[in-house]
Structures are given as structure tokens and as C-alpha cells.
Design a protein around this motif. Structure first.
Motif, PDB file in Angstrom:
ATOM      1  N   THR A 147      47.880  65.333  37.929  1.00  0.00           N
ATOM      2  CA  THR A 147      48.402  64.337  38.859  1.00  0.00           C
ATOM      3  C   THR A 147      48.741  65.039  40.172  1.00  0.00           C
ATOM      4  O   THR A 147      48.978  66.253  40.205  1.00  0.00           O
ATOM      5  CB  THR A 147      49.674  63.653  38.336  1.00  0.00           C
ATOM      6  OG1 THR A 147      50.735  64.616  38.269  1.00  0.00           O
ATOM      7  CG2 THR A 147      49.442  63.023  36.964  1.00  0.00           C
ATOM      8  N   ALA A 148      48.781  64.267  41.235  1.00  0.00           N
ATOM      9  CA  ALA A 148      49.147  64.840  42.525  1.00  0.00           C
ATOM     10  C   ALA A 148      50.593  65.333  42.518  1.00  0.00           C
ATOM     11  O   ALA A 148      50.899  66.383  43.091  1.00  0.00           O
ATOM     12  CB  ALA A 148      48.950  63.806  43.626  1.00  0.00           C
ATOM     13  N   LYS A 149      51.474  64.598  41.859  1.00  0.00           N
ATOM     14  CA  LYS A 149      52.865  65.017  41.786  1.00  0.00           C
ATOM     15  C   LYS A 149      52.986  66.366  41.096  1.00  0.00           C
ATOM     16  O   LYS A 149      53.728  67.251  41.550  1.00  0.00           O
ATOM     17  CB  LYS A 149      53.698  63.972  41.039  1.00  0.00           C
ATOM     18  CG  LYS A 149      55.169  64.325  40.931  1.00  0.00           C
ATOM     19  CD  LYS A 149      55.950  63.261  40.189  1.00  0.00           C
ATOM     20  CE  LYS A 149      57.419  63.654  40.060  1.00  0.00           C
ATOM     21  NZ  LYS A 149      58.208  62.633  39.312  1.00  0.00           N
ATOM     22  N   ALA A 150      52.260  66.542  40.005  1.00  0.00           N
ATOM     23  CA  ALA A 150      52.293  67.823  39.309  1.00  0.00           C
ATOM     24  C   ALA A 150      51.742  68.937  40.192  1.00  0.00           C
ATOM     25  O   ALA A 150      52.319  70.023  40.285  1.00  0.00           O
ATOM     26  CB  ALA A 150      51.502  67.737  38.002  1.00  0.00           C
ATOM     27  N   GLN A 151      50.608  68.686  40.856  1.00  0.00           N
ATOM     28  CA  GLN A 151      49.982  69.724  41.662  1.00  0.00           C
ATOM     29  C   GLN A 151      50.869  70.161  42.827  1.00  0.00           C
ATOM     30  O   GLN A 151      50.823  71.320  43.246  1.00  0.00           O
ATOM     31  CB  GLN A 151      48.632  69.244  42.194  1.00  0.00           C
ATOM     32  CG  GLN A 151      47.889  70.242  43.064  1.00  0.00           C
ATOM     33  CD  GLN A 151      47.465  71.499  42.336  1.00  0.00           C
ATOM     34  OE1 GLN A 151      46.420  71.574  41.717  1.00  0.00           O
ATOM     35  NE2 GLN A 151      48.311  72.535  42.419  1.00  0.00           N
ATOM     36  N   ARG A 152      51.711  69.258  43.328  1.00  0.00           N
ATOM     37  CA  ARG A 152      52.618  69.652  44.403  1.00  0.00           C
ATOM     38  C   ARG A 152      53.674  70.641  43.935  1.00  0.00           C
ATOM     39  O   ARG A 152      54.346  71.265  44.763  1.00  0.00           O
ATOM     40  CB  ARG A 152      53.277  68.413  45.016  1.00  0.00           C
ATOM     41  CG  ARG A 152      52.352  67.622  45.941  1.00  0.00           C
ATOM     42  CD  ARG A 152      53.116  66.580  46.754  1.00  0.00           C
ATOM     43  NE  ARG A 152      53.501  65.433  45.954  1.00  0.00           N
ATOM     44  CZ  ARG A 152      52.777  64.324  45.826  1.00  0.00           C
ATOM     45  NH1 ARG A 152      51.616  64.222  46.454  1.00  0.00           N
ATOM     46  NH2 ARG A 152      53.203  63.323  45.091  1.00  0.00           N
ATOM     47  N   GLY A 153      53.831  70.800  42.637  1.00  0.00           N
ATOM     48  CA  GLY A 153      54.761  71.794  42.110  1.00  0.00           C
ATOM     49  C   GLY A 153      54.071  72.944  41.410  1.00  0.00           C
ATOM     50  O   GLY A 153      54.729  73.804  40.818  1.00  0.00           O
ATOM     51  N   LYS A 204      44.037  62.684  45.933  1.00  0.00           N
ATOM     52  CA  LYS A 204      45.420  63.095  46.169  1.00  0.00           C
ATOM     53  C   LYS A 204      45.716  64.449  45.524  1.00  0.00           C
ATOM     54  O   LYS A 204      46.460  65.266  46.082  1.00  0.00           O
ATOM     55  CB  LYS A 204      46.370  62.030  45.630  1.00  0.00           C
ATOM     56  CG  LYS A 204      46.303  60.701  46.385  1.00  0.00           C
ATOM     57  CD  LYS A 204      47.181  59.643  45.727  1.00  0.00           C
ATOM     58  CE  LYS A 204      47.061  58.306  46.429  1.00  0.00           C
ATOM     59  NZ  LYS A 204      47.869  57.250  45.760  1.00  0.00           N
ATOM     60  N   ILE A 205      45.141  64.690  44.348  1.00  0.00           N
ATOM     61  CA  ILE A 205      45.322  65.989  43.695  1.00  0.00           C
ATOM     62  C   ILE A 205      44.719  67.092  44.562  1.00  0.00           C
ATOM     63  O   ILE A 205      45.323  68.158  44.764  1.00  0.00           O
ATOM     64  CB  ILE A 205      44.682  65.984  42.290  1.00  0.00           C
ATOM     65  CG1 ILE A 205      45.455  65.057  41.360  1.00  0.00           C
ATOM     66  CG2 ILE A 205      44.623  67.406  41.712  1.00  0.00           C
ATOM     67  CD1 ILE A 205      44.729  64.743  40.063  1.00  0.00           C
ATOM     68  N   ALA A 206      43.517  66.846  45.068  1.00  0.00           N
ATOM     69  CA  ALA A 206      42.868  67.840  45.917  1.00  0.00           C
ATOM     70  C   ALA A 206      43.692  68.112  47.175  1.00  0.00           C
ATOM     71  O   ALA A 206      43.839  69.261  47.606  1.00  0.00           O
ATOM     72  CB  ALA A 206      41.470  67.375  46.289  1.00  0.00           C
ATOM     73  N   MET A 207      44.232  67.066  47.773  1.00  0.00           N
ATOM     74  CA  MET A 207      45.059  67.255  48.962  1.00  0.00           C
ATOM     75  C   MET A 207      46.298  68.084  48.633  1.00  0.00           C
ATOM     76  O   MET A 207      46.714  68.944  49.425  1.00  0.00           O
ATOM     77  CB  MET A 207      45.456  65.898  49.534  1.00  0.00           C
ATOM     78  CG  MET A 207      44.277  65.097  50.071  1.00  0.00           C
ATOM     79  SD  MET A 207      44.727  63.449  50.669  1.00  0.00           S
ATOM     80  CE  MET A 207      45.560  63.868  52.194  1.00  0.00           C
ATOM     81  N   ALA A 208      46.871  67.857  47.470  1.00  0.00           N
ATOM     82  CA  ALA A 208      48.057  68.610  47.065  1.00  0.00           C
ATOM     83  C   ALA A 208      47.735  70.059  46.727  1.00  0.00           C
ATOM     84  O   ALA A 208      48.620  70.921  46.772  1.00  0.00           O
ATOM     85  CB  ALA A 208      48.711  67.935  45.861  1.00  0.00           C
ATOM     86  N   ALA A 209      46.478  70.346  46.391  1.00  0.00           N
ATOM     87  CA  ALA A 209      46.073  71.708  46.014  1.00  0.00           C
ATOM     88  C   ALA A 209      45.765  72.579  47.220  1.00  0.00           C
ATOM     89  O   ALA A 209      45.524  73.769  47.088  1.00  0.00           O
ATOM     90  CB  ALA A 209      44.855  71.659  45.083  1.00  0.00           C
ATOM     91  N   HIS A 210      45.741  71.974  48.434  1.00  0.00           N
ATOM     92  CA  HIS A 210      45.577  72.742  49.668  1.00  0.00           C
ATOM     93  C   HIS A 210      46.919  73.331  50.097  1.00  0.00           C
ATOM     94  O   HIS A 210      47.966  73.007  49.553  1.00  0.00           O
ATOM     95  CB  HIS A 210      45.052  71.845  50.787  1.00  0.00           C
ATOM     96  CG  HIS A 210      43.601  71.510  50.706  1.00  0.00           C
ATOM     97  ND1 HIS A 210      43.081  70.677  49.743  1.00  0.00           N
ATOM     98  CD2 HIS A 210      42.551  71.900  51.472  1.00  0.00           C
ATOM     99  CE1 HIS A 210      41.767  70.561  49.933  1.00  0.00           C
ATOM    100  NE2 HIS A 210      41.429  71.294  50.975  1.00  0.00           N
TER     101      HIS A 210
END
Length: 698
Positions: A147-153, A204-210
Motif C-alpha cells: 500500500t502507499a501508506k506502508a511504502q511511505r514508512g 501511489k505506491i510508486a510515488m511513495a517509493a521515490h
């Protein structure tokens, strides 16, 4: 989340960058080498470029921007934020008295093994890999339940530059700051159709992984191995942090608030959102990290419908103006409208900067420094000049683009961090123009001139000093936002993809990696010159710049090529005159660094065109072994070697292993590489050291 319907095929493109796969070229830079080099100028002015400037600026400010959820809920808090360190340590000065710099390791032979290989007598280990939780509340990585929320952490994807800053006293604690340059969704998800069919959550996950990760690491005093840490209660370090495409920044410098950077969502032009394509970087003397935004152009759509007045500048920066929705594009516009140039052309001007983050204060807002110019920054590396001013060297990573430097107005003040944090906001921006000593002998073959050196002189041409422009027809803000166009006009020298530019803090000399340029000498393109001596240059070279009188603020310099890369058996290669039968083959230098002796240049490669894997190399810059280049490390299948970083005590080499397994046809379920865990490829940071505690390189 809903599974996409089909796997997106890769396009078979005509021109490849060295030995990169089609997949790498697509995701890394948007197939830049398959498009004409953006610098098509004859170093003359596009006279009507800004004729209708105000109209396009007003057009760029209409429409609403859908901004994402930001970092709420996953940022760490604690004493570090409430009481930031008043004077955290920057990089220590080289010390040849304690570190001889003698290189004695047995070189790693060229290979195609799916592993990291280090010399005999060394150990290596993975410190952190994509998806590792680093923020409180972030879950363990699960490739099937992202998830994007997870990837942001979690630790981001495709780690590139890394810097290591001492934390407190002693030599066993540090903050590691890592860039996450780009994402490869085919290797991130079991199924990825791409374009308009990708699941919005995937986007959104990809954006958070940048972006970047800040991670506290500690060294085992007995073994010498570095690891990420938790406290006794299993909590993450209060310094850990993720910065990504939803993080709020602030502009500094003369372009702040200019119409060129205003949008509907930010009518004051002061608060850009997010960072992407962060490639290389550097450490400041005051303990912060600089990071360069590089191939940002590939993330935007709608260039065909951008205002006509904006198109010359967009074209010079490599934006696609021929189609509206390129299905090869990641289509970030589907979840955030700001990536559509037809609606928000000024959003493009909010990327392409040098950013500065303070890893010692996790609640601080990162900044984008407009005084350092906007282009495809590889990175930025500062040095304190003899007069105390800070000088930052930078390269624009594109075929036929330029070398730059910035000189601060104010001087560095030790123990005055508040003052030092403002040093990059005011000063002078320059671009390099080279002259040559043996130009009539350069035929494009790489043959050494009769004087025994590729060398010459050069000048730093002033582009802007704060609010004052030195380029006719440009305001200072226009110089800084459209720096490429300003540099075109003043006649800067077109180079072979200037990437990392690193000052040697022992000697004051500057070293830049010129990675390659397959277009050099082609019909209608600039031919070889003494600084770029080979046509259709596949292997690249290293340039050494010596500022006049050893003063880094000087406006004049001399230059030479100590290394012309390739197979040592090839007559077109050069290694400072050293016996080439002893030299390791090297291709496509990308990033450079120095060890603590200041005597050795360490070079990482990207896109080895000699058939073996990329690696890390070391070469003495002085003495009887000057030019004796040897391979220290190699990386797995499909990977690029990034970093490198040599610890201040000279006991550890850090490298980022970027895009392992990025080979055409590879997927998560059919991986081309299974490094590092034996299942599927994951980018990761690696450290290498000698268990006997001796300096690396020995």
C-alpha cells in the motif's frame, strides 16, 4: 487491491545507453537516448522564447492540483526534532597522516555473477533493502499486499546516492541518507499493465517509493559490520525519515515567488510538493545533505497541449511534446492532476533543483535551492574555498550538456549553523566554457595528442548573481528556472553527459565523471574535441579541473583527462600514462568519491559496455602508481553500482546496488536476478570491510 489485467510489453528501442536493458532505459530516464538530445542549440539565443512570458505564466496557474495525502501518520517524532543538534558534523577533512592511501587489494575480475563480489580478505553485507520498515507503524514488507501508506514508512526503491554522517561522539553511530531515484513497476508488482490500466494504488505506491530515506545505522565494534538499529523496546530511531512525492518543500533564492513557479495550488510560488528522480548528492560542512533531481521530465503528460510559449523551454528539458498521454509514462497524472502539463505547465518548473535536507532534525522542512539552477542535476558537492566561501560543483546529466558551479556570497562560519543553513540561498551561478591545446590533432579516435595529454584551460561564465542576470534577455529568475537556455546563450562547452562532480578536499581539484555520449560525432551533432576526444563515445572519461591559483572561487581553470575509460587493450584508452597491462577494464563512470587519504579516486559505473557487470574501482591520483585503476567490487545481474561512500575512518566502503535484475523480460515471478535473498531482485545498500580492521583498499 484489484489486479490489473495484463503485463505491459516493453518497447524495442533503437539506441541503447551502453549495456543498459530496454527496461532500464524506459524506467530510469524515459528512453532519453532514443530521442534527440535536448541541446540542439548552436549556443545562440532563441530570441522569442520569453516574448509572451506573462501569458504562459498566467496559463500555468489555472486549474486545481490534486495533492496527495502527505506524510501524516508515519513520521517519527522525538527529542531529535525538539532539540536538533546545534552543530552536527559534516564530512571530515582528508588525513593522509593517518591513512596512507596505499592500494594493495587484488582486483576483482570482470564477471557476470548474480552476486556482490569483493576482494579476497574482505567481507560484505546488506544493510537495508527495498521495503524494510524504517518508521514507527510501518508494516513488514509484503510484495502481495503493498500500500502507499506502508511504502511511505518503508525504505524506498532503487537506492542511488548515499551519504553517511557521524552521529554523536565515537565512530560507531551514523545517519545514512539514501536517494531513491526511480521505480520499476514491472519488478515491484506481480502484474503491472502500466499507463491508463495501472491500478491507482500501484501509482501511489510508486510515488511513495521515490525520494529519500534517512536511517540511523550502527557498527558492530567486534565485527566491523554496519546495521540498521532499533532500541531495546523495538522502536525505530527518532531520526529515521521518509521524504517522497507528497512531502512539502520550500523554495529558497531569487526564483522563489516568481511567476514561473506559481501554480493554482501554490499561488505564492513558495511551497513545491515532493521530489523525484533523485540521483546523486553530497554532504555539506554543516551536516546536511544535498540531492539532485534528474530525469523529472519523464513523469509529465500533456506536453502537446501545453501553452505554445512554454514549449521551447519544455523541449530543451526533454519533455514529450508529441503526444498527450504516452502509455509508457507512469501516468502520475491519474492520481495527481499536477503532472498534466496541459493544465499545470508551471508544475514542471518545480522539479529539477538541488534539494537540501537536515537529517539531524526529522521535523525540518526540506528546501529546493533556486540559486543553484534548474537542470537535470546528477548531484551537488560543496567545498570551502580558501576565503571561506562555499563552492558547489554540479553536472547536467544529458548528452551535450554542461558543468556548473555556485559560489556563496557569505562565508562558512564554524559552529554557526543557523548562518550556514542559509549559505546556498545567495551567491553566483556559473557555467563552464573550455578551451583546448591540441584541437587540430583531435580526430575522434581517442588518439593521444603529441604533447602527451588531453588538456586545456577554461573559464567560468557568470549567469546570475542573486537578482542580477548576466544573460541578455533573461531575468535572474529566468536564468535560474531555465538554466539550460541561459547556458546555451553564453556558449558553454557541450560535454559527454557530466554526472557526478566531486571536489577533492585535500587538493582542491575537481573531478567529474563524463559517462558517455553515443551521439558525439554523428551527422549533424558536435564532433570530438579535446575534452570529449572520441566520437560515438561508449565508455566515457574522467575530467580533472584545477582552479586558478588553487582558489575554488576563481573564474579561470586548467583541465586534463587523467582517465579515458574502456578496455585497456583499446588504443583509445588512457590511464595517466600507467602500464595498461595492469589496469582493470572500466566503462561508463557515473559517481566518484575520495577515501580519507584524499589520494585515491573511487569510481562507480553505470551501463558497462564491455559485457561484464558494473562495479566499483579505485585509482591513485598521484605518485608512481598514478593511473593504476583496479576493480574493487562488482554487482549482480542487471544492477548498477551507485554511491560510493568511504567512511571517515577509511574502514568501510558503502555502495547502493540499484535496479538488480532489471533485464528485458524479467518479472517478479520470472526474475533475472534473485539477489539479495534468493527469491526476486530487490535494490539494497551494501557495506564492505576488512575483518582485520585495516583500511579499505589495503
Amino acid at each position: 487491491m484489484t489486479r490489473p489485467r495484463r503485463q505491459l510489453p516493453l518497447l524495442n528501442s533503437g539506441t541503447r545507453h551502453a549495456n543498459r536493458s530496454n527496461m532500464t532505459c524506459r524506467f530510469r530516464c524515459g528512453n532519453a537516448c532514443d530521442h534527440p538530445a535536448p541541446n540542439r542549440s548552436l549556443n545562440t539565443y532563441f530570441g522569442d522564447l520569453f516574448a509572451s512570458r506573462r501569458n504562459v505564466l498566467r496559463a500555468g496557474s489555472v486549474g486545481a492540483i490534486a495533492i496527495g495525502a502527505g506524510t501524516a501518520g508515519l513520521l517519527a517524532t522525538g527529542n531529535a526534532a525538539a532539540d536538533p543538534v546545534s552543530e552536527p558534523a559534516g564530512p571530515a577533512a582528508p588525513d593522509p597522516r593517518h591513512h596512507s592511501g596505499k592500494l594493495t587489494f587484488e582486483p576483482v575480475p570482470p564477471n557476470t555473477d548474480d552476486k556482490v563480489t569483493v576482494p579476497s580478505g574482505y567481507e560484505h553485507s546488506v544493510i537495508i533493502e527495498w521495503g524494510t520498515p524504517i518508521i514507527e507503524g510501518a508494516p513488514e514488507f509484503d510484495i502481495d499486499n503493498q500500500t502507499a501508506k506502508a511504502q511511505r514508512g518503508q525504505f524506498g526503491y532503487n537506492n542511488d546516492y548515499l551519504g553517511v554522517l557521524p552521529l554523536g561522539r565515537g565512530d560507531h553511530k551514523a545517519l545514512m541518507v539514501v536517494n531513491h531515484e526511480y521505480t520499476d513497476e514491472i519488478l515491484m508488482f506481480r502484474e503491472y499493465p502500466g499507463g491508463s490500466e495501472a491500478d491507482p494504488e500501484q501509482i501511489k505506491i510508486a510515488m511513495a517509493a521515490h525520494g529519500l530515506s534517512v536511517v540511523e545505522i550502527r557498527r558492530d565494534r567486534e565485527t566491523g559490520q554496519w546495521r540498521t538499529i532499533m532500541d531495546a523496546k523495538g522502536r525505530f530511531s527518532e531520526y529515521n525519515r521518509r521524504i517522497h512525492l507528497d512531502t512539502k518543500f520550500k523554495f529558497t533564492g531569487p526564483a522563489t515567488g516568481d511567476d514561473l513557479v506559481k501554480t493554482k495550488a501554490d499561488p505564492r510560488g513558495t511551497t513545491p510538493i515532493g521530489t523525484q528522480n533523485n540521483c546523486s548528492g553530497g554532504l555539506t560542512p554543516w551536516g546536511t545533505v544535498l540531492s539532485g533531481e534528474e530525469n523529472f521530465n519523464q513523469y509529465f503528460v500533456g506536453g502537446d497541449a501545453a501553452p505554445d510559449e512554454a514549449k521551447p523551454a519544455l523541449k530543451r528539458y526533454g519533455f514529450n511534446l508529441d503526444v498527450h498521454h504516452d502509455e509508457e509514462n507512469r501516468r502520475f497524472d491519474r492520481v495527481q492532476e499536477r503532472f498534466d502539463l496541459s493544465k499545470h505547465p508551471n508544475e514542471a518548473n518545480r522539479f529539477g533543483w538541488i534539494i537540501e535536507i537536515d537529517p539531524h532534525n526529522p521535523n525540518s522542512k526540506p528546501r529546493k535551492h533556486t540559486m543553484l539552477g534548474r537542470f537535470k542535476h546528477e548531484g551537488a558537492n560543496p567545498i570551502i574555498a580558501k576565503n571561506g566561501k562555499v563552492v558547489v560543483y554540479m553536472g547536467d546529466d544529458e548528452r551535450f550538456d554542461y558543468l556548473y558551479k555556485f559560489v556563496s556570497d557569505e562565508k562558512y562560519r564554524k559552529h554557526d549553523r543557523e548562518h550556514n543553513l542559509r549559505l546556498l540561498e545567495r551567491g553566483t551561478l556559473y557555467v563552464a566554457k573550455l578551451s583546448f591545446t591540441s584541437e587540430d590533432e583531435i580526430d575522434g579516435s581517442g588518439k593521444l595528442p603529441s604533447d602527451g595529454a588531453f588538456d586545456g584551460a577554461g573559464k567560468w561564465i557568470k549567469l546570475a548573481h542573486n537578482d542580477e542576470s548576466f544573460v541578455d534577455g533573461f531575468t535572474a529568475a529566468e536564468v535560474l528556472v531555465n538554466t539550460r537556455l541561459a547556458a546555451d546563450k553564453v556558449g558553454a562547452t557541450k560535454m559527454d553527459r557530466p554526472e557526478d562532480v566531486e571536489p577533492n578536499r585535500l587538493t582542491g581539484k575537481i573531478y567529474a565523471a563524463l559517462t558517455n555520449n553515443s551521439d558525439r560525432g554523428k551527422d549533424g551533432k558536435p564532433g570530438a574535441d579535446e575534452a570529449n576526444p572520441r566520437n560515438k563515445n561508449k565508455h566515457g572519461q574522467i575530467i580533472e579541473i584545477t582552479e586558478n591559483r588553487g582558489d575554488n572561487t576563481s573564474k579561470e581553470f586548467n583541465w586534463t583527462l587523467p582517465i579515458v575509460c574502456g578496455d585497456p587493450n583499446d588504443e583509445s584508452t588512457f590511464f595517466s600514462g600507467f602500464d595498461k597491462s595492469k589496469v582493470s577494464p572500466i566503462s561508463c563512470p557515473d559517481n566518484v568519491a575520495f577515501d580519507s587519504s584524499g589520494k585515491n579516486l573511487w569510481i562507480s559505473t553505470d551501463g558497462n559496455a564491455l559485457g561484464s557487470h558494473d562495479g566499483l574501482f579505485a585509482v591513485p591520483l598521484t605518485g608512481e602508481h598514478k593511473g593504476w585503476l583496479r576493480q574493487f567490487l562488482s554487482v549482480p545481474v542487471g544492477a548498477e553500482t551507485c554511491g560510493p561512500f568511504i567512511s571517515e575512518d577509511n574502514k568501510t566502503v558503502f555502495v547502493s546496488v540499484q535496479h538488480p535484475g532489471e533485464v528485458d523480460g524479467a518479472t517478479v515471478d520470472k526474475p533475472a536476478s534473485v539477489w539479495p535473498n534468493g527469491d526476486y531482485a530487490k535494490p539494497a545498500v551494501v557495506c564492505a570491510w576488512r575483518p582485520d580492521g585495516k583500511d579499505v583498499g589495503r
